[in-house]
Enzyme design. Structure first.
Site: not given
Length: 342
Positions: A118, A202, A205
Site C-alpha cells: 500500500k 485481485k 474497489k
C-alpha cells in the site's frame, strides 16, 4: 484461565472505503452469513477506524459505513443473531489498540507485506496509522477474545501477527492464556476473487474501469453485462481442474461460479468441461443475477432509510461493549494501569 475456557467466537470486519464488490461478498460476507448459524457467537464490524489510515472525505465515509452495514444485512447477516456495529462506536477498540502498539515490535510491523504494497515508494509520507494498523486489527479480534477469524488468504499474516501479540502479552504479563490463540479460517473456492479484465490482479474497489469488478450495488442488467464481457481465452473449459492452472481468467470465472452456486470447482468442471464460453458465461451471468440482484435491491432499500441502519448499528455497538468492556478493564488491571474509583 486456559484456552479451553474461551467461548467459541468469530470476529471479522470490512473497511468502508470505495464500495463493496463481489470480492467482499464471496471472500468475506457470504462466509460470515454461513458461520452465523453454526456453533459460534458471531461479531461483525464495519472497521471505519481502519479506513482513515488514508484520507477519506468525511461525508463519503459516513455514507460508505452505512453502505457496508447495508451490505451485511442485505446479504443475510441478522442483527438479532450476530452482533453488527461500526468500530468507531466502540472506543474500546482504540484503547486496546494503543496497548498493543506497546506490545508489538517494530520489526514485526516491518515484515507486514500489505503495508509495503500500500505504501509503495512513498513509505515516508504515509500515515503512522497505515503503518501501525495491524496492531489495531489485533485489538479488534482480541477485544472479544475471538477464537476464529474468517479472512482471505492475503489477511492470514495479520492473524499470525495477532497471535504473536497475544502470546507476547500473555508471556510478558504472566497472564497465562488471557488472550486466546485465534485461528484464521480460509476456505471456499473464491476466497480471492480476481479482476474480470485481468485474472492476475485481485478484484479491487479502486480499479481503473468499472468493468473490472462487480459492485454489490450493480443492478441485474449491469451484473449480466459485466460477466458476459469478462475477459476469457479462446479455449473451451477443460475436462479437469489441472487444465485451469495456466488460465487465470478461466480459473477466476470457474471459482466465482462455484462460490455462487455452493459447488466445488470439480463439480463446475464436471458440468461444463469441454463447453465453450458461449454457454458458460451466460450461465454464470444468470446465476450471478439470481444471487446478487436481490442483495443490491435490498441494499438500496436500506440506504433509503439511514436512520434504521443507525438504529441497528447502535444496538449492535451496545452489545459489543458488553463483551469488550470487561475484557479491556481486565487488560488494564493486568498491565497495571490505575483507574481511581474503579
Amino acid at each position: 484461565m486456559t484456552a479451553a475456557t474461551h467461548t467459541p467466537r468469530v470476529f471479522s470486519g470490512i473497511k468502508p472505503s470505495g464500495g463493496l464488490t463481489l470480492g467482499n461478498y464471496l471472500g468475506a460476507i457470504k462466509r460470515f452469513v454461513d458461520m452465523q448459524g453454526q456453533d459460534y457467537e458471531t461479531i461483525y464490524c464495519v472497521v471505519d477506524l481502519h479506513a482513515i489510515t488514508v484520507w477519506q472525505d468525511p461525508a463519503e465515509l459516513k455514507h460508505a459505513t452505512r453502505e457496508v452495514a447495508a451490505g451485511f444485512i442485505a446479504s443475510g447477516i441478522d442483527p438479532s443473531k450476530s452482533i453488527l456495529f461500526n468500530q468507531a462506536s466502540v472506543p474500546q477498540h482504540a484503547e486496546l489498540g494503543w496497548i498493543f502498539n506497546c506490545v508489538a515490535r517494530v520489526g514485526w510491523m516491518n515484515r507486514m507485506t500489505q503495508f509495503k504494497d500500500k505504501a509503495g515508494k512513498n513509505a515516508e509520507k504515509v500515515s503512522l496509522g497505515l503503518y501501525a494498523y495491524p496492531s489495531l486489527m489485533a485489538a479488534d479480534i482480541l477485544l472479544y477474545h475471538a477464537t476464529h477469524v474468517p479472512v482471505g488468504e492475503d489477511q492470514k499474516q495479520h492473524v499470525e501477527l495477532t497471535r504473536d501479540i497475544a502470546s507476547k502479552f500473555n508471556k510478558d504479563f504472566k497472564a497465562e492464556d488471557f488472550f486466546p490463540m485465534c485461528e484464521p479460517i480460509i476456505e471456499g473456492p473464491a476466497t480471492r476473487v480476481m479482476n474480470l479484465r485481468d485474472g492476475s490482479k485481485k478484484m479491487s474497489k479502486s480499479g481503473e474501469s468499472d468493468m473490472e469488478r462487480i459492485n454489490m450495488t450493480d443492478d441485474a442488467d449491469t451484473i449480466a453485462k459485466k460477466f458476459k464481457k469478462a475477459k476469457t481465452d479462446p479455449e473451451p473449459l477443460p475436462e479437469s481442474l489441472d487444465g485451469l492452472s495456466e488460465r487465470p481468467e478461466a480459473r477466476n470465472l470457474v471459482n466465482i461460479y462455484a462460490a455462487l452456486a455452493d459447488m466445488t470447482n470439480e463439480a463446475v468442471i464436471a458440468e461444463f468441461g469441454g463447453e465453450g464460453w458461449g454457454k458458460f458465461k451466460p450461465a454464470l451471468a444468470d446465476l450471478a443475477v439470481e444471487k446478487l440482484a436481490p442483495i443490491s435491491t435490498e441494499m438500496k432499500r436500506l440506504m433509503d432509510d439511514p436512520a434504521e441502519i443507525d438504529r441497528l448499528l447502535l444496538k449492535g455497538s451496545d452489545r459489543a461493549k458488553e463483551i469488550a468492556e470487561p475484557i479491556l478493564q481486565k487488560t488494564y488491571d493486568i498491565v497495571g494501569l490505575l483507574r481511581p474509583g474503579m
